[in-house]
Scaffold this motif. Structure first.
Motif, PDB file in Angstrom:
ATOM      1  N   GLY A 243      56.153  90.410  44.864  1.00 57.44           N
ATOM      2  CA  GLY A 243      55.279  89.256  44.739  1.00 57.44           C
ATOM      3  C   GLY A 243      53.823  89.647  44.926  1.00 57.44           C
ATOM      4  O   GLY A 243      53.471  90.834  44.974  1.00 57.44           O
ATOM      5  N   TYR A 244      52.969  88.641  45.055  1.00 62.11           N
ATOM      6  CA  TYR A 244      51.539  88.869  45.216  1.00 62.11           C
ATOM      7  C   TYR A 244      51.076  88.347  46.568  1.00 62.11           C
ATOM      8  O   TYR A 244      51.567  87.318  47.043  1.00 62.11           O
TER       9      TYR A 244
ATOM     10  N   LYS B 129      56.186  84.900  40.086  1.00 64.99           N
ATOM     11  CA  LYS B 129      55.734  85.665  41.259  1.00 64.99           C
ATOM     12  C   LYS B 129      54.302  85.294  41.649  1.00 64.99           C
ATOM     13  O   LYS B 129      53.998  85.095  42.833  1.00 64.99           O
TER      14      LYS B 129
ATOM     15  N   ARG C 232      60.779  92.871  41.109  1.00 62.42           N
ATOM     16  CA  ARG C 232      59.321  92.878  41.019  1.00 62.42           C
ATOM     17  C   ARG C 232      58.726  92.309  42.309  1.00 62.42           C
ATOM     18  O   ARG C 232      59.126  91.239  42.767  1.00 62.42           O
TER      19      ARG C 232
ATOM     20  N   HIS D 103      61.865  78.442  42.145  1.00 60.85           N
ATOM     21  CA  HIS D 103      61.068  79.013  43.232  1.00 60.85           C
ATOM     22  C   HIS D 103      59.690  78.388  43.411  1.00 60.85           C
ATOM     23  O   HIS D 103      58.946  78.820  44.288  1.00 60.85           O
TER      24      HIS D 103
ATOM     25  N   GLU E  14      63.031  88.823  39.002  1.00 60.19           N
ATOM     26  CA  GLU E  14      62.896  88.094  40.264  1.00 60.19           C
ATOM     27  C   GLU E  14      63.290  88.968  41.452  1.00 60.19           C
ATOM     28  O   GLU E  14      62.630  88.956  42.492  1.00 60.19           O
TER      29      GLU E  14
END
Length: 245
Positions: A11-12, A40, A9, A68, A6
């Motif tokens: 996100g997109y 993510k 890495r 999240h 978390e």
């Protein structure tokens, strides 16, 4: 490990969602995610009017994911191979997780989860140091412990080929058509510590003994500048299940 995924890495971008919807040519109502990790990609696809079912075999990852994502995300603790389709979906996608699935029967299982004309999407890509000199210094620091930290192509497709895996497998599958490979360019800036944190989530490093992991991370930290520029292009593979639009 879930907390490391978390934290480190990336996100997109929203552009990924837009790319998948443009390919499909119609909105999605139900979406299934394979190997969701900490969510993510889930956050990008969990839009109003879309019900996302996020599947993940690791309980800690799912617990982190639930912190999240919005309420329209359902979670299922299961590996891809253990899913028993009680319904079909307009989209099934995997974010940097498809290479973990069993190749035997992969595409027939995927097709069974999709509506006729439904879309399968796989996306991901390596994060590479943009500065060649920094990249070479890291390779040299890593060499006593690890020859390469890249994930090899599951079907052996050479890197120079225009169509990469899993597009190569999708083209050979009787279940899918209209296979496309698209690239979303992305550049990131990270602190040296965060970059090493990202490496700590990469499978090549995780396979080392813990003592070796500590040594290789320390060796890499010593050769990194305070911040690093990263090339993190997203390569997306898209295909449509045969059987109508």
């Amino acid at each position: 490990m879930a907390e490391a995924y978390e934290r480190f890495r990336p996100g997109y971008p929203v552009e990924l969602f837009d790319t998948v919807v443009a390919y499909a040519g119609q909105p999605f109502r139900t979406v299934l995610e394979i190997g969701a990790g900490t969510g993510k990609a889930t956050r990008v696809f969990a839009r109003p009017g879309i019900t996302v079912t996020a599947t993940e075999p690791d309980a800690a990852m799912l617990a982190e994911l639930r912190k999240h994502v919005p309420a329209n995300v359902k979670t299922v603790r299961a590996a891809f191979e253990d899913l028993r389709p009680s319904e079909t979906y307009g989209l099934v996608y995997a974010a940097a997780s498809l290479h973990w699935t069993n190749p035997e029967g992969r595409w027939s299982r995927m097709a069974a989860l999709l509506e006729p004309g439904g879309v399968v999407a796989s996306f991901g890509g390596p994060m590479q140091l943009a500065d060649p000199a920094v990249g070479e210094a890291v390779r040299a620091a890593r060499a006593p412990f690890l020859e390469s930290d890249e994930v090899p192509s599951p079907d052996g497709t050479p890197q120079e080929h225009a169509m990469q895996w899993p597009g190569t497998e999708l083209r050979r599958s009787e279940w899918f058509a209209d296979v496309q490979q698209l690239v979303i360019e992305r550049r990131l800036t990270m602190s040296a510590r965060d970059y090493v944190g990202y490496l700590s989530t990469v499978s090549a490093y995780l396979e080392l003994p813990p003592s070796k992991q500590e040594q290789v991370y320390a060796a890499i930290m010593r050769v990194l500048p305070e911040t690093v520029e990263i090339t993190a292009d997203i390569v997306a593979h898209l295909a449509r299940r045969r059987g109508g639009r």
